[in-house]
Design an enzyme around this catalytic site. Structure first.
Site, PDB file in Angstrom:
ATOM      1  N   CYS A   1      -4.528 -10.890 -15.874  1.00  0.00           N
ATOM      2  CA  CYS A   1      -4.701 -11.773 -17.037  1.00  0.00           C
ATOM      3  C   CYS A   1      -3.742 -12.965 -17.036  1.00  0.00           C
ATOM      4  CB  CYS A   1      -4.513 -11.051 -18.356  1.00  0.00           C
ATOM      5  SG  CYS A   1      -5.649  -9.692 -18.600  1.00  0.00           S
TER       6      CYS A   1
ATOM      7  N   ARG B   1      -5.238 -14.634 -11.468  1.00  0.00           N
ATOM      8  CA  ARG B   1      -4.768 -13.457 -12.202  1.00  0.00           C
ATOM      9  C   ARG B   1      -5.916 -12.611 -12.764  1.00  0.00           C
ATOM     10  NH1 ARG B   1       0.749 -14.187 -13.230  1.00  0.00           N
ATOM     11  NH2 ARG B   1       0.730 -12.513 -14.740  1.00  0.00           N
TER      12      ARG B   1
ATOM     13  N   TRP C   1      -8.328  -9.972 -16.753  1.00  0.00           N
ATOM     14  CA  TRP C   1      -8.565  -8.914 -15.766  1.00  0.00           C
ATOM     15  C   TRP C   1      -8.654  -7.636 -16.571  1.00  0.00           C
ATOM     16  CZ3 TRP C   1      -9.757  -4.980 -13.632  1.00  0.00           C
ATOM     17  CH2 TRP C   1     -10.031  -4.915 -12.268  1.00  0.00           C
TER      18      TRP C   1
ATOM     19  N   ASN D   1      -1.532 -10.316 -22.096  1.00  0.00           N
ATOM     20  CA  ASN D   1      -1.532  -9.875 -20.699  1.00  0.00           C
ATOM     21  C   ASN D   1      -0.671  -8.630 -20.636  1.00  0.00           C
ATOM     22  OD1 ASN D   1      -1.228  -9.591 -17.919  1.00  0.00           O
ATOM     23  ND2 ASN D   1       0.345 -11.178 -17.784  1.00  0.00           N
ATOM     24  N   GLY D   2      -1.218  -7.524 -20.134  1.00  0.00           N
ATOM     25  CA  GLY D   2      -0.428  -6.291 -20.043  1.00  0.00           C
ATOM     26  C   GLY D   2      -1.171  -5.122 -20.655  1.00  0.00           C
TER      27      GLY D   2
ATOM     28  N   GLU E   1       8.720   2.904   6.563  1.00  0.00           N
ATOM     29  CA  GLU E   1       8.553   1.640   5.834  1.00  0.00           C
ATOM     30  C   GLU E   1       9.926   1.017   5.536  1.00  0.00           C
ATOM     31  OE1 GLU E   1       6.494  -0.529   5.226  1.00  0.00           O
ATOM     32  OE2 GLU E   1       7.048  -1.561   3.384  1.00  0.00           O
TER      33      GLU E   1
ATOM     34  N   LYS F   1      10.924  -2.638   6.856  1.00  0.00           N
ATOM     35  CA  LYS F   1      11.336  -3.701   5.934  1.00  0.00           C
ATOM     36  C   LYS F   1      12.684  -4.269   6.351  1.00  0.00           C
ATOM     37  CE  LYS F   1       8.586  -4.389   4.282  1.00  0.00           C
ATOM     38  NZ  LYS F   1       7.167  -4.196   4.004  1.00  0.00           N
TER      39      LYS F   1
ATOM     40  N   GLU G   1      12.408  -6.317   9.744  1.00  0.00           N
ATOM     41  CA  GLU G   1      11.653  -7.571   9.772  1.00  0.00           C
ATOM     42  C   GLU G   1      12.341  -8.722   9.038  1.00  0.00           C
ATOM     43  OE1 GLU G   1       8.228  -6.224   6.572  1.00  0.00           O
ATOM     44  OE2 GLU G   1       7.715  -7.753   8.034  1.00  0.00           O
TER      45      GLU G   1
ATOM     46  N   HIS H   1      15.484  16.655  17.856  1.00  0.00           N
ATOM     47  CA  HIS H   1      14.714  16.540  19.097  1.00  0.00           C
ATOM     48  C   HIS H   1      14.990  15.229  19.824  1.00  0.00           C
ATOM     49  CE1 HIS H   1      12.653  20.214  18.064  1.00  0.00           C
ATOM     50  NE2 HIS H   1      12.443  19.719  16.857  1.00  0.00           N
TER      51      HIS H   1
ATOM     52  N   LYS I   1       1.840 -14.028   7.724  1.00  0.00           N
ATOM     53  CA  LYS I   1       1.312 -13.192   6.633  1.00  0.00           C
ATOM     54  C   LYS I   1      -0.049 -12.593   6.962  1.00  0.00           C
ATOM     55  CE  LYS I   1       1.787 -11.597   2.486  1.00  0.00           C
ATOM     56  NZ  LYS I   1       2.767 -10.501   2.441  1.00  0.00           N
TER      57      LYS I   1
HETATM   58  C1  F6R Z   1       5.241  -5.869   6.830  1.00  0.00           C
HETATM   59  C2  F6R Z   1       3.932  -6.494   6.728  1.00  0.00           C
HETATM   60  C3  F6R Z   1       2.974  -6.282   7.845  1.00  0.00           C
HETATM   61  C4  F6R Z   1       1.552  -6.141   7.305  1.00  0.00           C
HETATM   62  C5  F6R Z   1       0.561  -6.069   8.458  1.00  0.00           C
HETATM   63  C6  F6R Z   1      -0.858  -5.861   7.970  1.00  0.00           C
HETATM   64  O1  F6R Z   1       6.018  -6.127   5.701  1.00  0.00           O
HETATM   65  O2  F6R Z   1       3.634  -7.193   5.796  1.00  0.00           O
HETATM   66  O3  F6R Z   1       3.325  -5.164   8.604  1.00  0.00           O
HETATM   67  O4  F6R Z   1       1.481  -4.993   6.500  1.00  0.00           O
HETATM   68  O5  F6R Z   1       0.614  -7.252   9.205  1.00  0.00           O
HETATM   69  O6  F6R Z   1      -1.299  -6.947   7.205  1.00  0.00           O
HETATM   70  P1  F6R Z   1      -2.536  -6.797   6.238  1.00  0.00           P
HETATM   71  O7  F6R Z   1      -2.157  -5.841   5.188  1.00  0.00           O
HETATM   72  O8  F6R Z   1      -2.788  -8.187   5.707  1.00  0.00           O
HETATM   73  O9  F6R Z   1      -3.672  -6.284   7.065  1.00  0.00           O
END
Ligand code: F6R
Length: 608
Positions: A2, A27, A74, A98-99, A480, A484, A487, A503, A603
Site C-alpha cells: 500500500c 507498493r 495491496w 498502510n499496514g 546464508e 552474506k 559477499e 569430519h 542483482k
Molecule cells: C545473495 C544474493 C544472490 C541471489 C541469487 C539468486 O545475497 O542475492 O545469491 O539470491 O543470485 O537471485 P534471484 O533470487 O534473483 O534468482
C-alpha cells in the site's frame, strides 16, 4: 504494501494526488482511491485494479478540492473490490492506511456492540469508525486521534481528514514509512519521498511512534506521548521512479529494517488472519495429490528453498528433491510427471533457475514460481505464481527477499500439510498464529540487538575467516550467514552443519577464527552444545546466537552471546536472519566496502 499520499494547500489536489500515487504503484495495485473536501463536502472516487482505472474515473467525474488523501492498495484484509478500496469514510472522517491493525477484530466487535455497522471487510475501517465515535462523544480531532492511536496496535502509516476541518490532515506512523513534504503554502504526505518528488524535495521523515498535524502553514510533529518532537528536515534527491534510502545509509540497511512490514504484507496474501488458516492464492498445484516436490534456485534463494525442504518434509510429509539450479538442470534427475516443482527467485530472471524450470516443464511437472517480480520470465512460465511481495530490493545482497521467501514457503508448507491431512486444523491454527506474530517479534529483535551487533562487527572486521554452524533449519541459515558476510565484507566464511564439524572443519579451529553458532533452544540444542564444547576445547572463540532458554541452559564461555526471544521452530529462521544480516552489514560498513554494490556481483543474473 500500500502507498498513501496527502496534500493540504491552496491549489486543486486530485490530479496531483494521482500523479503521486503513480510513483507508489510498486507498493500495490489492487485498487486505488482519492478523497477531497470541497464546499463542506467529503467526497471520494475509488476504482478496482490499477491506477489507470482511477484516473479514468476521475476524468469522467472530477473531484474538486484543495485538500485530499489518496491510496493505492495491496489487499491484506478483505478482497480487492471497490468497496474495500481506501479512503474509508465514517461520519465525516476519511482514512487511508498502510499496514495491519492487529487488534481490529476486537475493536470491531466492541464498536458493533455499540451500534456501529461496518461497510467493508477491511481492518482500516475500525480507525474511521473509532475516530467518528470519539468525536461524537465530544472529543476534538486532536484528542480523538491521540485516543485512537493509544487503542490500536500493529503496523500502520495513516492519513486522516475530517470534514469539519478542511485545513488539516493528520498522519501517524508505527512501522511503515511516512514522509512529510514541505511546500510553499502547501504541505504533502507520502509513503516515500519519490511520491512527493514532483512537488518538493524538502522532506521530514516521521519516526516510529510519531504522529503529525499538517496544515497549509506547516507541520506539527508529536511523539508517542503527545508532546511536540523535532525531526530533521532534509533535502531529498529522490527522482521519479528511483527508490530512496529514507534515513538509512544504504539500501541494504533500509531493506533489513523494512522486513517486519514487508513480511506482514506478504503473509497477508497467504494467511487468513481472522480464521487462522492458510489460504493459498493460486490453486494450480494440488499439494494433496503430488508424490514429491522438487525445488531449485540459486544463492540466497536456494538457501531459502533448503529451509523450505525441512518444512515441507516435516509438516506436509512431502519428500523434497532440492539442488542449486546450475547443477539441477544438468543432473538429469528422474522426476515423476505427477510431481510438482518450485522455483525460487527474487528477480524471476535468473538464467539457471529458468533453465531448471524448463527442464521440469518438459518432463510434465506442475510448475510453481516463488518470485518477487511478478512480471518476470519465471513467473510468466509457471503454472502457479506465489509472489513474495517484498517490494523493490535494491541492495545486491538479498535480505528482505530472503525472509519473504521464507514466509511464503512456511505458509505453503503449512497449507500443503493441511491439504495432505498431515496436520490438523488445530495445528494449522497454532502455526498460523506463530506466523502472524512473527513481524512484531522481528521488529523487537531489530531494535534490541542493533548496538551489540555493531560492536561485535568491529571485531569481526579484523578476521580473515569465519565459520558458521547450525543444525536443522539453522544449518541453511548458517550457510546464508556465511554467504552474506563474504559477499559484502569479502571475509572468507563457511557455513556447516554443526554435526559435520568433526569430519573436517574442526582442523581449522584456533583463536583467530570466530565460530558463529546459531542454536535456538530446539530439538537439536543439546547436540549443538556438544559441538560448541568441541570448539571451546580447542581454543576457538564462539559467538553464540540463541534464545532466552538456550542462554540459560548453556554454561559455556563465549566471545559474545546474542539472546533472542523464545520463538516457535517454524518462525525461528526468519527471526534468526536478523542477527546474521546485521552482523554482515555492520562488518562491511566497518571495512568500508561498497555495501549495496559489492564487487563482481549483480542483482539479476541472466547468464549461466
Ligand atoms: C545473495 C544474493 C544472490 C541471489 C541469487 C539468486 O545475497 O542475492 O545469491 O539470491 O543470485 O537471485 P534471484 O533470487 O534473483 O534468482
Amino acid at each position: 504494501m500500500c502507498g498513501i499520499v496527502g496534500i493540504v494547500g491552496v491549489e486543486p489536489v486530485s490530479e496531483r494526488l494521482v500523479e503521486a500515487l503513480k510513483r507508489l504503484e510498486y507498493r500495490g495495485y489492487d485498487s486505488a482511491g482519492v478523497a477531497t473536501i470541497h464546499d463542506g463536502r467529503l467526497d471520494r472516487r475509488r476504482a478496482e485494479g490499477k491506477l489507470v482505472n482511477l484516473d479514468i474515473r476521475l476524468r469522467g467525474e472530477p473531484l474538486p478540492g484543495t485538500i485530499g488523501i489518496a491510496h493505492t492498495r495491496w489487499a491484506t484484509h478483505g478482497a480487492p473490490t471497490e468497496n474495500n478500496a481506501h479512503p474509508h469514510f465514517t461520519d465525516g472522517v476519511a482514512v487511508v492506511h498502510n499496514g495491519i491493525i492487529e487488534n481490529f477484530s476486537e475493536i470491531k466487535d466492541e464498536l458493533i456492540a455499540d451500534g456501529a455497522t461496518f461497510a467493508t471487510q477491511t481492518d482500516t475501517e475500525v480507525v474511521a469508525q473509532l475516530l467518528a465515535k470519539l468525536i461524537r462523544e465530544g472529543m476534538d480531532e486532536r484528542e480523538a486521534m491521540r485516543a485512537m492511536l493509544k487503542r490500536v496496535t500493529g503496523a500502520y502509516a495513516l492519513a486522516v481528514m475530517f470534514r469539519e476541518r478542511p485545513d488539516m490532515i493528520m498522519a501517524a506512523r508505527s512501522g511503515p514509512p511516512l514522509a512529510v513534504g514541505h511546500g510553499r503554502g502547501e504541505m504533502f504526505l507520502g509513503s516515500d519521498a519519490i511520491a512527493l518528488s514532483p512537488f518538493t524535495n524538502e522532506i521530514t521523515y516521521l519516526v516510529d511512534g510519531d504522529w503529525a498535524i499538517l496544515t497549509p502553514a506547516g507541520v506539527e510533529i508529536l511523539g508517542h506521548d503527545g508532546h511536540p518532537v523535532k525531526r530533521q528536515r532534509q533535502v531529498s534527491h529522490a527522482a521519479a521512479y528511483m527508490v530512496d534510502k529514507g534515513n538509512h545509509r544504504h539500501f541494504m540497511e533500509k531493506e533489513i529494517y523494512e522486513q517486519p512490514e514487508v513480511i506482514s504484507h506478504a503473509l497477508g496474501h497467504y494467511v487468513d488472519f481472522l480464521d487462522g488458516r492458510v489460504s493459498l492464492p493460486d490453486s494450480a498445484i494440488d499439494f494433496s495429490a503430488i508424490p514429491s516436490l522438487a525445488i531449485s534456485a540459486c544463492g540466497t534463494a536456494y538457501l531459502a528453498g533448503l529451509i523450505g525442504k525441512y518444512w515441507f518434509e516435516r509438516y506436509a510429509r512431502l519428500p523434497v528433491e532440492i539442488d542449486v539450479a546450475s547443477e539441477f538442470r544438468y543432473r538429469e534427475i528422474p522426476l515423476s510427471p505427477k510431481a510438482a516443482a518450485l522455483f525460487i527467485s527474487q528477480s524471476g530472471e535468473t538464467a539457471d533457475t529458468l533453465a531448471s524450470l524448463r527442464y521440469c516443464k518438459d518432463l510434465g511437472l506442475k510448475i510453481g514460481a516463488v518470485v518477487n517480480v511478478r512480471e518476470s520470465s519465471i513467473a510468466r512460465e509457471a503454472d502457479a505464481v506465489f509472489p513474495i511481495l517484498a517490494g523493490p530490493e535494491i541492495g545486491v545482497a538479498s535480505t528482505k527477499a530472503f525472509t519473504c521467501q521464507l514466509g511464503v514457503l512456511a505458509a505453503l508448507a503449512v497449507g500443503a500439510g493441511r491439504a495432505r491431512g498431515t496436520i490438523s486444523a488445530e495445528e494449522e491454527k497454532a502455526l498460523v498464529r506463530h506466523l502472524i506474530e512473527m513481524p512484531r517479534i522481528m521488529s523487537q529483535v531489530l531494535n534490541a540487538i542493533q548496538p551489540v551487533m555493531e560492536t561485535l562487527s568491529r571485531d569481526l572486521s579484523k578476521c580473515r575467516d569465519v565459520l558458521y554452524l547450525g543444525r536443522g533449519t539453522s544449518f541453511p541459515l548458517a550457510m546464508e550467514g556465511a554467504l552474506k558476510l563474504k559477499e559484502i565484507s569479502y571475509i572468507h566464511a563457511e557455513g556447516y552443519a554443526a554435526g559435520e564439524l568433526k569430519h573436517g572443519p574442526i582442523a581449522l579451529i584456533d583463536e583467530n577464527m570466530p565460530v558463529i553458532v546459531i542454536a535456538p533452544h530446539d530439538r537439536f540444542f543439546e547436540k549443538t552444545i556438544s559441538n560448541m564444547q568441541e570448539v571451546a576445547a580447542r581454543g576457538g572463540r564462539i559467538i553464540f546466537i540463541t534464545d532466552e532458554a538456550g542462554a540459560a541452559a548453556s554454561k559455556l564461555e563465549t566471545m559474545a552471546t546474542i539472546v533472542l526471544p523464545n520463538v516457535d521452530e517454524l518462525i525461528a529462521p526468519m527471526i534468526y536472519s536478523i542477527p546474521i544480516q546485521l552482523l554482515a552489514y555492520h562488518t562491511a560498513v566497518f571495512m568500508g566496502t561498497d555495501v549495496d554494490q559489492p564487487r563482481n556481483l549483480a542483482k539479476s543474473v541472466t547468464v549461466e
